[in-house]
Scaffold this active site. Structure first.
Site, PDB file in Angstrom:
ATOM      1  N   GLU A 174       0.807  -1.085   0.128  1.00  0.00           N
ATOM      2  CA  GLU A 174      -0.051   0.083   0.016  1.00  0.00           C
ATOM      3  C   GLU A 174       0.891   1.326   0.039  1.00  0.00           C
ATOM      4  O   GLU A 174       1.270   1.865   1.199  1.00  0.00           O
ATOM      5  CB  GLU A 174      -1.021   0.123   1.149  1.00  0.00           C
ATOM      6  N   LYS A 216      -2.464  -2.075  -3.178  1.00  0.00           N
ATOM      7  CA  LYS A 216      -3.849  -1.243  -2.498  1.00  0.00           C
ATOM      8  C   LYS A 216      -3.082   0.492  -2.930  1.00  0.00           C
ATOM      9  O   LYS A 216      -2.519   1.114  -2.196  1.00  0.00           O
ATOM     10  CB  LYS A 216      -3.739  -1.478  -1.210  1.00  0.00           C
TER      11      LYS A 216
HETATM   12  P1  13P Z   1      -9.162   4.095   4.029  1.00  0.00           P
HETATM   13  O1  13P Z   1      -9.920   3.234   3.079  1.00  0.00           O
HETATM   14  O2  13P Z   1      -9.884   4.803   5.183  1.00  0.00           O
HETATM   15  O3  13P Z   1      -8.228   5.183   3.157  1.00  0.00           O
HETATM   16  O4  13P Z   1      -8.399   3.120   4.660  1.00  0.00           O
HETATM   17  C1  13P Z   1      -7.707   2.078   4.084  1.00  0.00           C
HETATM   18  C2  13P Z   1      -6.399   1.710   4.756  1.00  0.00           C
HETATM   19  O5  13P Z   1      -6.498   0.600   5.053  1.00  0.00           O
HETATM   20  C3  13P Z   1      -5.383   2.537   4.862  1.00  0.00           C
HETATM   21  O6  13P Z   1      -4.074   1.700   5.513  1.00  0.00           O
END
Ligand code: 13P
Length: 335
Positions: A174, A216
């Protein structure tokens, strides 16, 4: 191969991922705005409400947990990991130690948590985790991010991904380019492309098995304070263009974060992206965009739990439809 199979399950048609891995400090801030005391027990109660919501196994392939929750149980005494597994929802775990200020680079961050990670991963796997998440945070303005911040975060993401794969745990990689700021959509695209290119270069250099990981990313939106906000089609188009340029087709799936978008916008963007064919599955891994409606309705009150569960299942259902390109805003408000 187990990694590939787990990754495929996580991005299977009609399903997506719930991120319920807020650190105690982050969920504490969300609880505070609603006047909910933040204790291990209130966090447990809230997460039990989410995980026992009726019908969510049709819409959710996995749930990302925080370490505390991985070890917690329902009021009846069953471990959350077992409850999720019984519902055919894969339990995952956030393994990073949070984004910390990057020395020498004011306003930028690097995610920590690599020291001792191998041992923690072994312990998480033994507790039943099947996949993991590491979040890198990229601040954006006209001068940021620096090359150093991109580089440091990409290297950490790659080292994490390899360690997770070593334990047969699918890494969710991510790299989040933040929505905070007044930058326009074009700047978000430029930065996101640079970040993703560097992340995949690092993953390749380290020897990651691309078929056994999930990306992600953020969607390509304008900063929250930008006076010009792109419409839904423009966000979908720019996001798919950026991903096509940067994400190898070997990656089985992309599961978006919501990043501070409203639940309705996040769902509409996901739906718009699923109107066009792509070489990877395109789904969701939302925290706020899935949890805002149920958390607000519950607000710590036991007598609101059933309504909160309905709102959560409904939101998960709408995102499941969007993930197949079958959502319509007319379905909002059907609870
Ligand atoms: P949000 O969908 O609130 O951005 O959170 C996703 C997430 O896991 C952030 O690490």
């Amino acid at each position: 191969m187990q990694l590939e199979e787990t990754a495929r399950l996580l991005v299977a048609p009609e399903r997506g991922i719930l991120a319920a891995d807020e650190s105690s400090a982050t969920i504490g801030k969300r609880f505070e705005t609603l006047g909910i005391p933040c204790t291990a027990e209130s966090r447990r109660t809230y997460r039990e409400l989410l995980f026992t919501s009726p019908g969510i196994e049709r819409y959710l392939s996995g749930v990302i947990l925080y370490e505390e929750t991985l070890k917690q149980a329902t009021q009846g005494g069953g471990r959350f990991v077992d409850l999720l597994a019984e519902r055919h929802i894969l339990p995952g775990i956030k393994v990073d130690g949070g984004a910390k200020p990057l020395a020498g680079h004011p306003g930028e961050f690097v995610t920590e948590g690599l020291d001792g990670l191998r041992e923690r991963l072994i312990a998480y796997r033994d507790l039943g985790a099947r996949f993991t998440k590491w979040r890198a945070v990229i601040a954006i303005d006209s001068a940021r991010p620096s090359r150093t911040a991109i580089q440091a975060n990409a290297e950490a993401l790659a080292r994490y991904a390899l360690l997770a794969q070593e334990q047969e745990l699918v890494p969710i990689v991510e790299p989040e380019v933040l929505m905070e700021g007044d930058h326009d959509q074009e700047r978000c695209e430029e930065v996101t492309r640079a970040v993703l290119n560097r992340v995949f270069e690092a993953l390749r250099d380290h020897g990651a098995h691309l078929e056994g990981l999930i990306l992600k990313p953020n969607m390509i939106v304008a900063g929250k304070k930008c006076p010009i906000q792109p419409d839904i089609a423009a966000v979908a188009e720019a996001t798919l263009r950026t991903l096509r340029q940067s994400v190898p087709a070997a990656v089985p799936g992309i599961a978006f974060l919501s990043g501070g978008q409203t639940p309705e916008r996040a769902t509409a963007h996901l739906n718009a992206m699923n109107q066009s064919p792509a070489s990877w599955q395109v789904t969701f891994s939302f925290s706020r965009a899935l949890q805002e409606p149920p958390l607000g309705a519950w607000a710590g009150r036991a007598d609101q739990a059933a309504l909160a569960q309905k709102l959560f299942s409904h939101r998960a259902h709408l995102n499941s439809l969007a993930r197949m390109g079958r959502y319509s805003p007319t379905l909002e408000g059907a609870v």
